[in-house]
Design an enzyme around this catalytic site. Sequence first.
Site, short mmCIF file in Angstrom:
data_model
loop_
_atom_site.label_atom_id
_atom_site.label_comp_id
_atom_site.label_asym_id
_atom_site.label_seq_id
_atom_site.Cartn_x
_atom_site.Cartn_y
_atom_site.Cartn_z
N TYR A 146 47.53 31.95 12.15
CA TYR A 146 46.15 33.15 13.31
C TYR A 146 46.69 34.37 13.26
O TYR A 146 47.98 34.44 13.81
CB TYR A 146 46.89 31.92 14.16
CG TYR A 146 45.80 32.76 15.76
CD1 TYR A 146 44.18 32.04 16.36
CD2 TYR A 146 46.51 33.29 16.93
CE1 TYR A 146 44.29 33.07 16.93
CE2 TYR A 146 45.92 33.92 18.50
CZ TYR A 146 44.87 33.51 18.20
OH TYR A 146 44.23 34.52 19.30
N ASP A 241 52.10 39.49 9.77
CA ASP A 241 52.06 39.13 10.76
C ASP A 241 52.54 38.93 11.34
O ASP A 241 53.12 37.59 11.08
CB ASP A 241 50.45 38.40 11.02
CG ASP A 241 50.35 37.67 12.61
OD1 ASP A 241 51.16 38.37 13.40
OD2 ASP A 241 49.44 37.52 13.51
N LYS A 269 55.05 39.95 20.72
CA LYS A 269 56.34 39.36 21.72
C LYS A 269 56.94 39.73 22.35
O LYS A 269 57.87 40.23 22.99
CB LYS A 269 56.15 37.50 20.77
CG LYS A 269 54.77 36.94 20.70
CD LYS A 269 54.76 35.39 20.27
CE LYS A 269 53.82 34.88 19.94
NZ LYS A 269 53.32 34.22 20.93
N1 PMP Z 1 49.58 37.13 15.32
C1 PMP Z 1 50.24 35.95 15.09
C2 PMP Z 1 50.69 35.13 14.50
C3 PMP Z 1 50.71 35.26 16.87
O1 PMP Z 1 51.12 34.24 17.13
C4 PMP Z 1 49.26 35.43 18.18
C5 PMP Z 1 49.94 35.00 19.02
N2 PMP Z 1 50.03 33.75 19.43
C6 PMP Z 1 48.56 36.66 18.17
C7 PMP Z 1 48.85 37.31 16.39
C8 PMP Z 1 47.81 37.32 18.80
O2 PMP Z 1 48.44 37.79 20.08
P1 PMP Z 1 48.51 38.03 21.27
O3 PMP Z 1 47.84 36.02 22.11
O4 PMP Z 1 49.31 38.43 22.13
O5 PMP Z 1 46.91 38.67 21.72
#
Ligand code: PMP
Length: 430
Positions: A146, A241, A269
Amino acid sequence: MTLRLDRSSQWFSRAQRLMPGGVSSPVRAFGAVGGTPPFLVRGEGAYVEDVDGNRYIDYVGSWGALISGHADPAVVEAAVEAVRCGSSFGASTPWEVELAEVLCEAVPSLEMVRFVCSGTEAVMSALRAARAATGREGIMKFDGCYHGHADSLLVQAGSGLATLRLESSAGVPTSAVAHTVSLPYNDVLTLEEAFERFGKEVAAVIVEPVAGNMGVVPATREFLEALRDLTVAYGALLVFDEVITGFRVAWGGAQALFHIRPDLTCLGKIVGGGFPLAAYGGRRDVMSLVAPAGPVYQAGTLAGHPVAVRAGLAILRRLRESASYERLEHLSSVLAEGLRSAAQEAGVPVQVNRVASMLTVFFTDRPVTDYESAQRSDGVRYAQFFWGMLRRGVMLPPSPFEAMFVSLAHSEEEIGRTVEAARTAMREVR
Ligand code: PMP
């Protein structure tokens, strides 16, 4: 054993009248486990408390953002001091420069960095820069990973989409995903074939170096090396990511742990200390294309928010100065072993996948190495286990396709109590 959630239930009804599904983000609605989600009012260390006064040992940790637990005094102090100085300016501050310096020193691939407000924005912007740098449009991603909810990435995505078993999202124009291909995770052969077929059209390959959004599934070394070699061979950019893994699996993230250097990296995060902050960065030549230095437009009213930036600096200072990662590794391995043996004693087949302080209990007897094998995890059993644990004061992620996170605020005591709870909860799993 009963758990009273009367007040949460009332709040949930009120919320559902005015907010889609009653929530601000889908998985919070407990769709995968059923029942009423506790409405939280307080967090302290390893614990959260709901409106009914129930206290839980927390393994959600704001979905991995809180590596030192709730209301870490160092973070609170930094944030309060920042707020007293004015919550936001929409102008440059010294602290964002300091944070940029810490990040670029710690994360091997970062030569330059841009701050944004969410992981979604970080990924979306990194891919825009990658497309500009290569003059190509293709994006390669992997099933079950994701990368936020930008249109072009909502294909075979994990997390909430995995929980809801949707392959994509309504409202995304076909044209937005026309240049995106999603391949099986950890499958080197398919990857090689895909590169042979259309490698020259690929601007970027984006991957979670340890997947957290189909539950925890580490990339194999072979897969990561193939990604690096093939992107170099075909002139595509490799984007890690690390929104979850950045400063979670090691100081400097998964790239520091695995010694693989991507071209671009997305962070989120942990780097914001529990406030809305994320970042993308990497090669100087690519990041120099970002406005106003270059022609790739990307901006934000609250970007580089001083409260988030100062909270982020506080947490990174803590992570750097102590033996944090050894402590997290020790606690997490004890927890994983405890969960494994609790399941074994109860005769429930599970796979406990763990990398550092992120782990998932999959209810399946076969190894989980990709999205397909993750989907074999028995959702009904997970829901039974989840509620058994919640009733015993342990908050797990409310979906079988998410990670549990251990924080520096957890101690042997909380881990021990969690394993005790799991011993009984596993026996209730049918
Ligand atoms: N990339 C990864 C690997 C994630 O786990 C997340 C959210 N859990 C996102 C992108 C998106 O981040 P956000 O929820 O802060 O938009």
